[in-house]
Motif scaffolding. Structure first.
Motif: not given
Lengths: 298, 350
Positions: A190, A194-195, A197-199, A203-204, A207-208, A211-212, B74, B88, B90
Motif C-alpha cells: 500500500l 502510494a509512492r 501514485d506520486g504521493a 500526502r501519504f 490521504d492514506i 483516514p485508515l 513518481t 486504498y 478507504h
C-alpha cells in the motif's frame, strides 16, 4: 418447559441462541439488571440530592424522589459561583476542564501519531534508539517525574496556565505504541502503491494513513478525553488560583471538614455536571469507539 | 512509447546478500517482457528496481533512453500492479483510480474523463462508487489494472498480479491482460513464477535463476531450445525428463543415437515421447528407445501422463486421450532424434 432443541425455529423463541434455555436468559437479565442498579443508584441519588435545598440534605433521611429546587440549584452553581472556592461559578470550571481534557487528548494523539509515523515508515539513524527512548517513558508516569516537572513548570512561569496543565501530560508512550502497532499492519504494498501514485510522505500521511487510522483515533480520543477529565494530582499541584481549577479539584475543595460549612446541594450539582461531558463523549463516539477497538479496516 | 534497458544491474542488500548479480535485458518498445523463475531468484527485486522502489546497487536502468537510477518512482512515469492489488481501502473505486492523477495536478475534468473511459474499457463503470472491500477478487484485480492504465504511463510493471485469483479467473485475466497490453501498446514488465503465464503472455521471456538471467528470448524458442537443464526443467509442464549419461552411454537405452562427446545429461519432453507396444518404424532413424515400467497413471481427459521408472531414473510420458496402461506395465518409450536435448556436465546445452 420445552427443550430448546425440539422447538420449531419460528415459534417466537427464535431469538434464543442454540443451547440457551429460557431460565438461563432470565438469570442473565437478572444479573445485568442488578449490576445496573448497583452502578446507577448512587448516581441517581446524587441527582436527587442536587435538586433539594441544603436544609433538606442536612436533615436526614434524604427523600428518594427529586425535589423542587432543580432550576435554582443548577443556576446558582453554574453562574452564581460557589463560596468555598472563591465564588468561581461551575461554568468556569467546566470550561477549564474541557480545555484541559481536549488539549491532552488532541495533543497526545497528534504527538503520538506523528512519532509512530516516523518510527514505522522512515529509516533514519537512531530510529531504534528513539523507539526505545519512547518505550522507556512508559516507566515514568507523571507521578514519578512530578517534582522535576513541577520545577520546570515553575521556572517557565507556567503555573496557573492551560499550557502548564496540558503540556506535561501530552507525551504518551502508550498512544505511540498503539499507533505503531496499527501502522505495522498496513501492508508495504500500500505504501509502495502510494509512492508510485506520486504521493510524498506528507500526502501519504494525510490521504492514506490518517483516514485508515480514523477508528483508532476515535477510540483513543474517548479514552484520553476521560483520562484528561479525571486528572487529579497534576492539576492540584500546578494550579493555585481558584478560577484555573479543574472541576475535580474544585469538587474536592468544596467539601469542608465541617458539614455545616459545605454547600452540599452545590456539591451534588457539581458532581452531576462533572460526569455529563465524559458521558456525552462516550455516547456520541460509541459507534466509532467500538469499531476502533474491534475492527481493522484493511 | 518507451524502451527499458537494464545494463549489468546488481542488487546487494545491506547484509551483503546479493539478490541480483548482474542482469542485462533490453526490452523493445511496446513489448511485454515476462520475468520468470522460482521464488528467491531476484525477479521481484529486479522489477522493484525498475519501479524505483529499490535502489540499484550497480549498473544502470534506462527508461525511454534516459537513465533513471537516481530518480524516484513518481518521476519515472511507471505504473505498477501489485500482487495483493494494494487498493486504498478507504477510497471508492473512482478515487482509487483518480488518486495518482490528482497527485500529478491533472485538471478535474480531465481526471473524470480518463477515469470514466478507463472504467468503460475494463467494465468497471457500475463499481465506481464502491469500496474495495465490497468487490470480488477479480473486480479488485481490474481496479488495480485500471489504476495503472488511467495514468497512461510509459511502462507497466506487474508483480505476480494473478497469483491471488482462482484458476479459471486467472486464465481469463491472462487473456485480458495480453489483449489490453497489445491494444494500449505500453511496454510492460511482468513478474511471475507460473511458467504457463510466462509462456502465454511473453513477447520476450526472461528465465531467471539465483540472481542471474538463465536464458532470454521468444517463449517458444526457449521451449524448443532450453539453454540449460534449469530452463529445461522450469519451462514446460510436466517438466522435461532429464536422464544422466555416463561417458556418452546410457544403460537403460536399448537404442541410443549418436551422443555429443561432452554430454552429461539427456533430456526429452514428456510430450515428445511415443509409446509403441510393437517395435519398428521410428527406431530406424536414430531415435532413443528405452524400456520403462509404469508406476502411476494420471488421466487429465485430453491426455494422460504416465509416471514411469526407467533404468536411468524417473520419467514422465504424455499420451493423448485415455490409456489402457496400468501401473506395473512394461513399455518401450521412443523419442525422435530431433526432439532430444543434450546438456554438458555444467548443465549448459551442447
Amino acid at each position: 418447559m420445552a427443550e430448546p432443541s425440539t422447538r420449531p425455529p419460528a415459534s417466537g423463541h427464535d431469538k434464543l441462541m442454540i443451547g440457551q434455555s429460557a431460565a438461563g436468559i432470565w438469570l442473565a437479565h437478572a444479573v445485568l439488571i442488578l449490576g445496573i442498579l448497583i452502578v446507577a443508584f448512587p448516581i441517581y441519588y446524587t441527582f436527587v440530592a442536587s435538586t433539594h435545598s441544603l436544609q433538606t440534605i442536612l436533615r436526614p433521611p434524604l427523600p428518594l424522589l427529586p425535589g423542587d429546587r432543580f432550576v435554582e440549584n443548577y443556576w446558582e452553581a453554574l453562574f452564581g459561583g460557589v463560596g468555598r472556592i472563591g465564588g468561581v461559578p461551575v461554568g468556569t470550571l467546566l470550561l477549564n476542564t474541557t480545555i484541559v481534557a481536549l488539549g491532552i487528548a488532541v495533543g497526545k494523539i497528534i504527538i503520538s501519531i506523528l512519532s509512530a509515523y516516523a518510527i514505522v515508515f522512515f529509516r533514519f539513524r537512531g530510529r531504534m534508539f528513539f523507539f526505545w527512548l519512547i518505550f522507556i517513558t512508559l516507566m515514568l508516569p507523571v507521578e514519578v517525574r512530578i517534582l522535576p516537572t513541577y520545577k520546570v513548570m515553575v521556572d517557565l512561569g507556567l503555573i496557573d496556565t492551560y499550557t502548564g496543565l496540558i503540556v506535561p501530560l501530552i507525551a504518551s508512550a502508550t498512544a505511540t505504541l498503539l499507533f505503531r502497532q496499527f501502522f505495522l499492519t498496513i501492508p508495504g504494498e500500500l505504501v509502495e502503491a502510494a509512492r508510485v501514485d506520486g504521493a510524498g510522505p506528507w500526502r501519504f500521511f494525510k490521504d492514506i494513513l490518517l483516514p485508515l487510522s480514523r477508528t483508532n483515533i476515535a477510540a483513543l480520543f474517548v479514552i484520553l478525553f476521560i483520562y484528561g477529565w479525571t486528572q487529579y494530582l497534576w492539576p492540584l499541584l500546578v494550579t493555585n488560583r481558584n478560577d484555573m481549577n479543574t472541576i475535580v479539584i474544585a469538587l474536592k475543595k468544596m467539601i469542608s471538614f465541617a458539614d455545616a460549612d459545605t454547600e452540599w446541594h452545590l456539591v451534588m450539582v457539581t458532581s452531576m455536571l462533572a460526569i455529563v461531558p465524559p458521558i456525552l463523549v462516550v455516547v456520541l463516539m460509541q459507534r466509532w469507539f467500538v469499531r476502533g477497538l474491534v475492527e481493522t479496516e484493511k | 512509447m518507451a524502451t527499458v534497458d537494464l545494463k549489468d544491474v546488481r542488487k546487494v542488500y545491506p547484509g551483503g546478500v546479493e539478490a541480483v548479480k548482474g542482469v542485462s535485458i533490453a526490452i523493445p518498445d511496446k513489448a511485454l517482457c515476462v520475468l520468470v523463475g522460482p521464488s528467491g531468484c531476484g525477479k521481484s527485486t529486479l522489477l522493484r528496481m525498475i519501479a524505483g522502489l529499490e535502489t540499484i546497487s550497480a549498473g544502470s536502468c534506462a527508461i525511454d533512453g534516459k537513465v533513471v537510477n537516481a530518480i524516484g518512482p513518481t518521476e519515472r512515469d511507471i505504473a505498477m500492479v501489485f500482487q495483493n492489488y494494494a487498493l486504498y481501502p478507504h477510497m471508492k473505486v473512482y478515487d482509487n483510480m483518480a488518486y495518482g492523477l490528482r497527485n500529478r495536478g491533472t485538471p478535474k475534468d480531465e481526471i473524470d474523463r480518463r477515469v470514466r473511459s478507463t472504467a468503460k474499457t475494463l467494465e468497471l463503470e457500475h463499481l465506481l462508487e464502491r469500496r474495495p472491500r465490497e468487490l470480488s477478487g477479480g473486480q479488485r484485480q481490474r481496479v488495480a489494472m485500471g489504476r495503472a492504465i488511467v495514468r497512461n504511463p510509459k511502462v507497466f510493471l506487474f508483480d505476480e498480479p494473478l497469483s491471488n485469483l482462482d484458476a479459471k479467473l486467472r486464465g481469463q485475466m491472462r487473456v485480458e491482460i495480453k489483449n489490453l497490453q497489445r491494444s494500449l501498446g505500453v511496454t510492460s514488465v511482468y513478474v511471475t513464477h507460473d511458467q504457463l503465464e510466462a509462456m502465454t503472455l511473453a513477447d520476450v521471456l526472461v528465465v531467471m535463476n539465483a540472481g542471474l538471467v538463465e536464458q532470454s528470448g521468444a517463449p517458444l524458442d526457449i521451449y524448443e531450445k532450453p539453454a540449460s537443464t534449469f530452463v529445461a526443467s522450469f519451462i514446460g509442464a510436466p517438466p522435461m525428463n532429464l536422464l544422466p549419461l555416463r561417458s556418452g552411454q546410457f544403460e537403460g537405452a536399448v537404442t541410443l543415437p549418436a551422443v555429443p562427446g561432452n554430454a552429461a545429461t539427456l533430456g526429452f519432453r514428456p510430450e515428445d515421447c511415443e509409446v509403441r507396444v510393437e517395435a519398428g518404424g521410428i527406431a530406424a532413424d536414430g531415435a532413443l528407445r528405452l524400456l520403462a515400467r509404469v508406476e502411476g497413471v494420471e488421466p487429465v481427459g485430453a491426455e494422460s501422463f504416465l509416471y514411469c521408472q526407467a533404468a536411468g531414473g524417473r520419467i514422465v510420458v504424455r499420451v493423448p486421450g485415455r490409456t489402457e496402461l496400468q501401473a506395473g506395465d512394461q513399455l518401450p518409450v521412443f523419442a525422435r532424434r530431433e526432439k532430444l536435448h543434450f546438456f554438458g556436465s555444467d548443465g549448459k546445452r551442447v
